[in-house]
Design a protein around this motif. Structure first.
Motif, short mmCIF file in Angstrom:
data_model
loop_
_atom_site.label_atom_id
_atom_site.label_comp_id
_atom_site.label_asym_id
_atom_site.label_seq_id
_atom_site.Cartn_x
_atom_site.Cartn_y
_atom_site.Cartn_z
N THR A 221 -15.27 19.67 39.25
CA THR A 221 -15.19 19.31 37.82
C THR A 221 -13.77 19.53 37.28
N ARG A 222 -12.98 20.30 38.03
CA ARG A 222 -11.57 20.50 37.61
C ARG A 222 -10.81 19.17 37.59
N SER A 223 -11.28 18.18 38.36
CA SER A 223 -10.58 16.89 38.37
C SER A 223 -10.60 16.23 36.99
N LEU A 224 -11.50 16.68 36.12
CA LEU A 224 -11.56 16.08 34.79
C LEU A 224 -10.44 16.55 33.87
N TRP A 225 -9.90 17.77 34.15
CA TRP A 225 -8.97 18.33 33.16
C TRP A 225 -7.75 19.01 33.75
N ASP A 226 -7.83 19.48 35.00
CA ASP A 226 -6.82 20.40 35.50
C ASP A 226 -5.67 19.62 36.16
N THR A 227 -4.50 19.63 35.53
CA THR A 227 -3.37 18.85 36.04
C THR A 227 -2.82 19.43 37.34
N THR A 228 -3.27 20.65 37.70
CA THR A 228 -2.75 21.27 38.94
C THR A 228 -3.76 21.17 40.09
N TYR A 229 -4.92 20.57 39.83
CA TYR A 229 -5.97 20.54 40.86
C TYR A 229 -5.89 19.25 41.67
N ASN A 230 -5.56 19.36 42.93
CA ASN A 230 -5.54 18.19 43.81
C ASN A 230 -6.97 17.86 44.23
N ASP A 231 -7.35 16.62 44.01
CA ASP A 231 -8.72 16.23 44.33
C ASP A 231 -8.97 16.42 45.82
N GLU A 232 -10.16 16.93 46.15
CA GLU A 232 -10.47 17.22 47.56
C GLU A 232 -11.18 16.00 48.16
N SER A 233 -10.49 14.87 48.11
CA SER A 233 -11.07 13.62 48.59
C SER A 233 -9.92 12.74 49.06
N TRP A 234 -10.20 11.46 49.24
CA TRP A 234 -9.18 10.50 49.66
C TRP A 234 -8.18 10.20 48.55
N ILE A 235 -8.50 10.59 47.34
CA ILE A 235 -7.66 10.19 46.20
C ILE A 235 -6.23 10.69 46.37
N PRO B 232 -0.17 11.72 42.09
CA PRO B 232 -1.35 10.90 42.36
C PRO B 232 -2.53 11.63 43.00
N ARG B 233 -2.32 12.86 43.47
CA ARG B 233 -3.48 13.56 44.06
C ARG B 233 -4.29 14.31 43.01
N ALA B 234 -3.65 14.59 41.87
CA ALA B 234 -4.36 15.30 40.80
C ALA B 234 -4.96 14.24 39.87
N VAL B 235 -6.29 14.16 39.85
CA VAL B 235 -6.93 13.15 39.00
C VAL B 235 -6.63 13.45 37.53
N SER B 236 -6.81 14.70 37.15
CA SER B 236 -6.69 15.17 35.74
C SER B 236 -7.06 14.04 34.77
#
Ligand SMILES: *[C@@H]1O[C@H](CO)[C@@H](O)[C@H](O)[C@H]1NC(C)=O
Ligand SMILES: *[C@@H]1O[C@H](CO)[C@@H](O)[C@H](O)[C@H]1NC(C)=O
Ligand SMILES: *[C@@H]1O[C@H](CO)[C@@H](O)[C@H](O)[C@H]1NC(C)=O
Ligand SMILES: *[C@@H]1O[C@H](CO)[C@@H](O)[C@H](O)[C@H]1NC(C)=O
Ligand SMILES: *[C@@H]1O[C@H](CO)[C@@H](O)[C@H](O)[C@H]1NC(C)=O
Ligand SMILES: *[C@@H]1O[C@H](CO)[C@@H](O)[C@H](O)[C@H]1NC(C)=O
Length: 751
Positions: free
Chosen positions: A551-565, A576-580
């Motif tokens: 759920t951090r992908s919704l808001w956290d600019t420092t969270y790298n998505d743990e997926s192909w993104i 580009p890895r941080a959805v934020s």
């Protein structure tokens, strides 16, 4: 047997007692045959009622069933069996993918489905397991079996088909539940929550903290109407909970908890941001009662099937989701739907089809075997209707003629339809995920949608929509995923041809330019669909932890998505890895087309049956409010008694609402992978707080300066008792607030 002559009066009495309490069991299948009164109503299923390859107990035979995908073993009784307490059966198989439901022949209705895996995940291929479905508390949801004139039972295979053996299938007249304490947990500042089944003596429960007995000042017990056969008792302690070893015991049973040292934080009532009430939406709510129960604020008429909705004749076609087959629109007429949705208190989003065709009848289909003999899959219910793909999965050629199943659609028709509505929607989306129409609706739109085509369709249909309903808010372009936020199905060449600008930034700029041209906004909300991309399908401890932190992908600019993104960006996006997601889009909007709102008209918790899906939903609803999203609708309709539905109930159930203005909570060293804390006030300056504890084993303890002490209304779900909903009143001390492991709690200050 009643001996009338000698015990006349007594006989009447015992007969009555028998009728009320002890209905005899009704055999369905035993000893190589269906019992009297039962008929085989199965479909696409090979059945042997006297199989000898696997037998249970003394009986020499069992029932073997082999169903194709979505086919079922279906058994019908000559009368209804509504009054029974449950269904018992012995089953063997390699954990077959099966769901069980009940049907009414006279009303043509069916009950909610019960997944076999919710009853047992240890079904063996070599031995029978004896399972019981309690109609008062269905496996999975805990909800009772809905009332209905049930006369049929279906064991339906899921999408991969199913092969299994059954024996001793019985409708049971009575279920006795042995007394059991399911869980006993600390809650809030001075409460112990004890969930029980059967008759448990609550007075015998004792509580010790660090070896010292805690005095219990009062006890209340209730059985929530939606969670029968589970009771909850709240024990109020005379003193506050504190860190250390907590033991709750009754006779031989004991529950031990380690209450951690508090994490200190501050609720800052001065840092305020309005929460848009439209973030608490869903797609396709079931009923007015559902809207009230979950507090649904926004309801969307959406999904793949609405692209082909014919609003004059009420036909639709779900495209590649279901063999490109026409059908009667199952949600009825759009005007009627808008009517009941809006009178139930929810606003509505109507989807305006924006391709060139809509469904022409209730029965035609695009890919008949006669025209396309080589196809990958065939409809199990209509062997003449294929899935429109060659065996290798590519789209069939030559293209089918759209007029076989569709009729022309254009902007004047859209205006005519929307103008004719008695119940005008407040919001409209321009179609649904049309960037992938060449896949979902390949029968009517085989060519990939480009940047220009998408803009053109949105523009024309937004103008048509606003011509019919001038103050309607338009949401677009509703792309399905991260990939299509930044490019089209044509790929890089299309991006390059548009000044090398990523799709949504280009789209926003274009909509801004069009506002200048038309002297009015055509786009009010930049709308996207957002499905979490990390793979949590393993459903093990690691996958569940991942689900809870993503759920951090919704808001956290420092969270790298743990997926192909971001691994192969196909975009020019910074970081580009941080959805934020919310900050990223708010920034883009601010730079390109200020005052455009941001909406997410499809998102999902990724698992609606597991408690982690409920905790994700509670966390997400808190995040949407805290970070200022403008609207959201869940895909699709969470079960109101399942964990996702309970998260809506937590925030909004039955007219008790989380506050309308978010206030800041600062907690030093807060780990968002483990804890979500959201606070808000309302017009009456009543504070409400939601705390989500994502830790599977440990309680969380908080001290929140600025949180007024006193009487609070509390709601919670999850914890040791699993998925169920409860509420009570409690006295809160800001010094020590406990939230049990794997649970979500809502607190609202009472004045
Ligand atoms: C049960 O009914 C189905 C559907 O009519 C049929 O195909 C099947 O052969 C029947 N099985 C038996 C064993 O009667
Ligand atoms: C079924 O109907 C009875 C009587 O009308 C009612 O008391 C009960 O709550 C209903 N149960 C459900 C699950 O709707
Ligand atoms: C189960 O629930 C029903 C009503 O919901 C109640 O009548 C019955 O006594 C309960 N049984 C036990 C053993 O708790
Ligand atoms: C839409 O189709 C109708 C019927 O064919 C036609 O009369 C109308 O002019 C068309 N509208 C547009 C904008 O092409
Ligand atoms: C093309 O993109 C650049 C930035 O990448 C921008 O400065 C320029 O204005 C764009 N040109 C047009 C015609 O949109
Ligand atoms: C909580 O207290 C309010 C009055 O403040 C009362 O109306 C409500 O019924 C109580 N709720 C519970 C669950 O005890």
């Amino acid at each position: 047997m009643c001996r009338l002559r000698s015990f006349g009066a007594l006989c009447i009495l015992t007969t009555l007692v028998r009728i009320v309490h002890a209905l005899d069991d009704l055999n369905i299948y035993q000893n190589d045959r269906l019992s009297d009164g039962w008929e085989n109503w199965s479909w696409n299923t090979e059945i042997d009622f006297a199989a000898t390859d696997l037998i249970s107990g003394e009986s020499g035979t069992s029932l073997s069933a082999k169903s194709d995908e979505w086919a079922a073993l279906s058994l019908r009784h000559r009368t209804t069996f509504t009054e029974y307490a449950g269904l018992r059966f012995d089953i063997a198989g390699a954990q077959p993918g099966v769901q069980i439901f009940f049907q009414s022949t006279s009303e043509d209705t069916q009950s909610a489905s019960i997944l076999l895996s919710d009853i047992s995940d240890a079904i063996s291929p070599t031995e029978f397991s004896s399972l019981l479905i309690d109609f008062k508390s269905l496996p999975g949801s805990g909800a009772p079996l809905a009332n209905g004139t049930w006369d049929r039972i279906a064991f339906q295979a899921l999408g991969s088909g199913a092969s299994y053996h059954l024996d001793n299938v019985v409708l049971v007249g009575e279920i006795t539940i042995a007394p059991e304490i399911i869980s006993a947990e600390p809650l809030a500042s001075n409460t112990i929550a004890v969930t029980t089944k059967g008759e448990v003596d609550i007075a015998s429960i004792a509580v010790k903290l660090n070896g010292r007995p805690l005095r219990i000042s009062s006890r209340t017990t209730y059985s929530p109407p939606d969670t029968p056969n589970r009771s909850i008792s709240y024990l109020s302690l005379a003193s506050s909970l504190a860190s250390g070893a907590l033991e709750i015991s009754a006779g031989e049973t004991s529950f031990k908890h380690t209450l951690p040292r508090v994490q200190r934080g501050i609720v800052n009532l001065e840092r305020r941001l309005p929460i848009d009430p439209h973030i608490y939406g869903v797609n396709w709510p079931k009923s007015a009662q559902y809207i009230h129960q979950l507090g649904v604020t926004l309801s969307r008429w959406g999904g793949n099937a609405v692209s082909a909705y014919n609003p004059f004749d009420h036909f639709t076609n779900a495209g590649s989701d279901w063999f490109f087959e026409n059908r009667v629109a199952e949600n009825g007429k759009s005007d009627d739907w808008l009517g009941w949705i809006q009178s139930a208190g929810s606003d509505a989003i109507m989807t305006v089809p924006a391709l060139d065709w809509v469904s022409k009848d209730a029965t035609s289909y695009s890919y008949p075997r006669t025209l396309y003999p080589e196809q990958q899959r065939w409809n199990p219910y209509n062997p003449d209707s294929g899935n429109g793909r060659f065996p290798d999965g590519s789209n069939l050629t030559p293209h089918t003629d759209p007029s076989r199943v569709y009729t022309h659609w254009n902007t004047s028709m859209a205006t005519r339809w929307l103008s004719s509505l008695t119940n005008k929607p407040k919001f409209a989306t321009i179609d649904n995920e049309i960037e992938i129409a060449a896949h979902t609706h390949s029968d009517m739109h085989p060519d990939p949608v480009s940047y220009d085509e998408e803009l053109d369709r949105v523009t024309r249909f937004a103008l048509a929509t606003k011509a019919a309903i001038p103050d309607i808010k338009v949401l677009a372009p509703s792309p399905c995923s991260w990939w299509f936020y930044w490019t089209s199905q044509l790929g890089w060449d299309d991006t390059a041809a548009h000044n090398n600008t990523d799709f949504l930034p280009w789209f926003l700029q274009s909509m801004k330019d069009l506002e200048g041209k038309h002297s009015k906004r055509l786009l009010d909300y930049l709308d996207i669909h957002y499905y979490f991309q990390p793979d949590t399908s393993a459903e093990d401890t690691a996958a569940k932890a991942l689900r809870l932190r993503m759920t951090r992908s919704l808001w956290d600019t420092t969270y790298n998505d743990e997926s192909w993104i971001g691994t192969d960006p196909q975009s020019h996006q910074p970081n580009p890895r941080a959805v934020s997601l919310i900050p990223r889009f708010k920034q883009l909007i601010k730079e390109i087309y200020p005052d455009t709102k941001l909406s997410v008209s499809e998102w999902s918790s990724t698992n609606e049956n597991d408690i982690t899906g409920g905790l994700v939903t509670a966390d997400v609803l808190g995040i949407f409010g805290k970070y200022g999203l403008d609207a959201a609708t869940y895909w699709a309709t969470p079960n109101e008694m399942g964990p996702t539905g309970l998260a809506y109930w937590l925030y909004r159930g039955y007219g008790t609402f989380f506050g309308s203005t978010s206030v800041q909570v600062n907690i030093a060293g807060l780990n968002p992978d483990i804890l979500g804390v959201y606070a808000a006030t309302d017009d009456r300056r009543q504070l409400s707080v939601v705390i989500v504890n994502k830790d599977p084993t440990s309680a969380a303890s908080l001290s929140l300066a600025g949180l007024p002490t006193g009487k609070y209304f509390i709601r919670h779900f999850g914890g040791g008792a699993g998925i169920a909903k409860w509420q009570t009143n409690t006295t809160l001390s800001s010094e020590y607030i406990v939230v049990p492991s794997y649970s979500a709690v809502f607190l609202q200050q009472q004045r």
